[in-house]
Enzyme design. Structure first.
Site, PDB file in Angstrom:
ATOM      1  N   CYS A  83      29.583  15.994  56.116  1.00  0.00           N
ATOM      2  CA  CYS A  83      28.726  15.252  55.194  1.00  0.00           C
ATOM      3  C   CYS A  83      27.527  16.087  54.742  1.00  0.00           C
ATOM      4  O   CYS A  83      26.923  15.790  53.709  1.00  0.00           O
ATOM      5  CB  CYS A  83      28.226  13.973  55.856  1.00  0.00           C
ATOM      6  N   ARG A 109      32.290  23.866  78.840  1.00  0.00           N
ATOM      7  CA  ARG A 109      32.412  22.536  79.442  1.00  0.00           C
ATOM      8  C   ARG A 109      33.828  22.264  79.931  1.00  0.00           C
ATOM      9  O   ARG A 109      34.192  21.121  80.200  1.00  0.00           O
ATOM     10  CB  ARG A 109      31.979  21.476  78.427  1.00  0.00           C
ATOM     11  N   SER A 115      33.135  20.818  65.496  1.00  0.00           N
ATOM     12  CA  SER A 115      32.050  19.839  65.653  1.00  0.00           C
ATOM     13  C   SER A 115      30.922  20.042  64.653  1.00  0.00           C
ATOM     14  O   SER A 115      29.761  20.236  65.017  1.00  0.00           O
ATOM     15  CB  SER A 115      31.507  19.900  67.089  1.00  0.00           C
ATOM     16  N   VAL A 117      48.748  23.467  64.767  1.00  0.00           N
ATOM     17  CA  VAL A 117      49.919  22.790  65.325  1.00  0.00           C
ATOM     18  C   VAL A 117      50.903  22.536  64.195  1.00  0.00           C
ATOM     19  O   VAL A 117      50.564  21.940  63.172  1.00  0.00           O
ATOM     20  CB  VAL A 117      49.521  21.477  66.017  1.00  0.00           C
TER      21      VAL A 117
END
Length: 463
Positions: free
Chosen positions: A53, A80, A49, A90
């Site tokens: 930019c 959370r 997260s 993966v």
């Protein structure tokens, strides 16, 4: 059937821990608690997260601490109720079996994880030219925080002060400025005749002038043929057909491509630009329980009606919100984009939205263009600075097709007026009646965008 957990709960698996992936995971968690939905997310890097930019501004020293670019850490996601597995890549998607195979990069251990819903948010990868020396030490792409840290490490170790940036798009221009801020001699090698190919050449010429004014050497119409290395294997120069540019560090700003290697191997549908194809709910076409968002997808261009690949964090976060809402039992859609982007090179602001001239021609549209010169404030007010606005409108109908703006302070964000008008399908004549805010410190009586709209309306009006 809950294939994921075997305990009555459904399992959502997310591939990719940045904007789209973790927005989807977080929104799904808001919609459904841990007792209803288990969420497992895989991220192959060290960070989650974060603002990609912001990397040029961190490299250039405007942002002093890397962690300022991180919106939410792995620990915060885990608190959370998201099972976030870092440094885990993966390797395979088994669509028929509804499972993914992942490998822990540090230990090499592999395991399969089943899912009821799968989110693919694998992002984009920097274009790296297939030529000698492209992978040499001192040659850097800039896409992730890991990439940014590697570049900073090189800049701190390198004794020389010569940098070559390959490519003059958004990343290339921003990285050129960052390296100038670090007192490097910067050369930008550009395939095109002008920087910023997302602009029409006449507007890109204004950017070119500003960059040379900063002391940046522009090598235009130049095709890189090799990256020369020294006896130690490190980069020494960038070679084109006509010249050789000494380099102690090279930054690749050629652009990015959707990272869909994994999805393509699983047989999922890809578009003309290599991105995953989804419906308006961000569900991968033809697959009820597979979703995709962010830089790995293609989206609908609302102006041309065609699919495009646009790698922007704003879109990625919206995709994630839509996906998370739908996985969580709600309903949301992502209708498309108009192609708005804004950047800067030092104090020159660069913005565009909608179609360029070549985009309009490719779409088979007949159009007119106007270009106007104006100021950011009332001309008599201190600090008023010049700006150039170019506008495209469809011939006869007057529908707005695109706007490009280059200017100093107060220029760039004016593109948002045009972005709203494009989204609403407004004509340039309708735009002239927009009730925009006015006061001398903020705008002339007629805002520059409306001046362009008036001129365009007169030009497209049937004679």
């Amino acid at each position: 059937m809950n294939r994921g957990t075997g305990n009555g709960k459904k399992r959502l698996v997310v591939i990719g821990g940045d904007a789209a992936g973790m927005s989807a995971a977080s929104q799904a968690r808001r919609m459904k608690g841990p007792e209803e939905l288990e969420i497992v997310a895989f991220e192959r890097g060290h960070f989650t997260s974060y603002s990609a930019c912001g990397i040029p501004y961190w490299v250039g020293g405007d942002v002093t601490d890397r962690d300022e670019l991180i919106a939410r850490s792995p620990e915060e996601h885990r608190s959370r109720g998201i099972d976030l597995r870092m440094r885990t890549e993966v390797m395979e998607i088994d669509v028929a079996g509804q499972r993914v195979r992942a490998r822990e990069l540090d230990s090499g251990a592999e395991s399969w994880t089943s899912y009821d819903d799968l989110v693919i948010a694998t992002g984009a990868r920097p274009v790296r030219p297939d030529m000698p020396g492209a992978d040499a030490p001192g040659v850097h792409g800039v896409q992730t925080l890991d990439d940014g840290q590697a570049l900073l490490d090189t800049l701190e170790r390198t004794r020389g002060r010569r940098a070559v940036v390959v490519g003059a798009g958004y990343i290339g221009v921003e990285m050129a400025e960052a390296l100038i801020n670090r007192d490097y001699e910067v050369t930008v090698v550009n395939r095109g005749s002008e920087p910023m190919s997302t602009l029409d050449p006449d507007m890109g010429r204004l950017v070119h002038k500003a960059m040379t004014g900063l002391g940046i050497t522009m090598a235009d119409d130049a095709e890189v043929t090799a990256i020369r290395t020294g006896s130690d294997g490190r980069v020494r120069a960038v070679v084109t057909e006509d010249a050789e540019y000494p380099a102690d560090v090279v930054v690749l700003g050629i652009g990015v491509r959707p990272e869909t290697t994994l999805a393509g191997a699983a047989g999922l549908p890809l578009g003309a630009h290599g991105g995953l194809l989804t419906d308006l709910a961000m569900r991968v076409r033809g697959h009820e329980n597979i979703w995709a968002g962010g830089d790995c997808v293609e989206v609908l261009d609302l102006v041309s009606g065609r699919e495009r690949h646009i790698a922007l964090g704003t879109h990625a976060n919206k995709h994630g919100q839509v996906i998370g809402t739908n996985v969580g039992g709600g309903y949301a859609t992502f209708p498309g984009v108009v192609g708005t982007a804004v950047s800067k090179v030092c104090d020159l602001e660069i913005a565009r939205t909608g179609l360029r001239e070549k985009d309009a021609r490719r779409a088979g549209l007949q159009y007119e263009t106007v270009t106007i010169e104006s100021t950011s404030r009332a001309g008599y007010y201190p600090g008023a600075s010049p700006m150039t606005v170019k506008m495209l409108a469809e011939r006869r109908t007057g529908r707005l097709l695109g706007v490009q703006i280059v200017g100093r302070e107060g220029a760039g964000k004016r593109v948002d007026i045009a972005a709203v008008a494009l989204t609403a399908g407004m004509t340039v004549d309708q735009m002239t009646a927009l009730d925009l805010g006015y006061a001398p410190p903020f705008s002339p009586v007629w805002d520059p965008v409306l001046v362009a709209a008036r001129k365009a309306a007169a030009k497209v009006r049937p004679s």
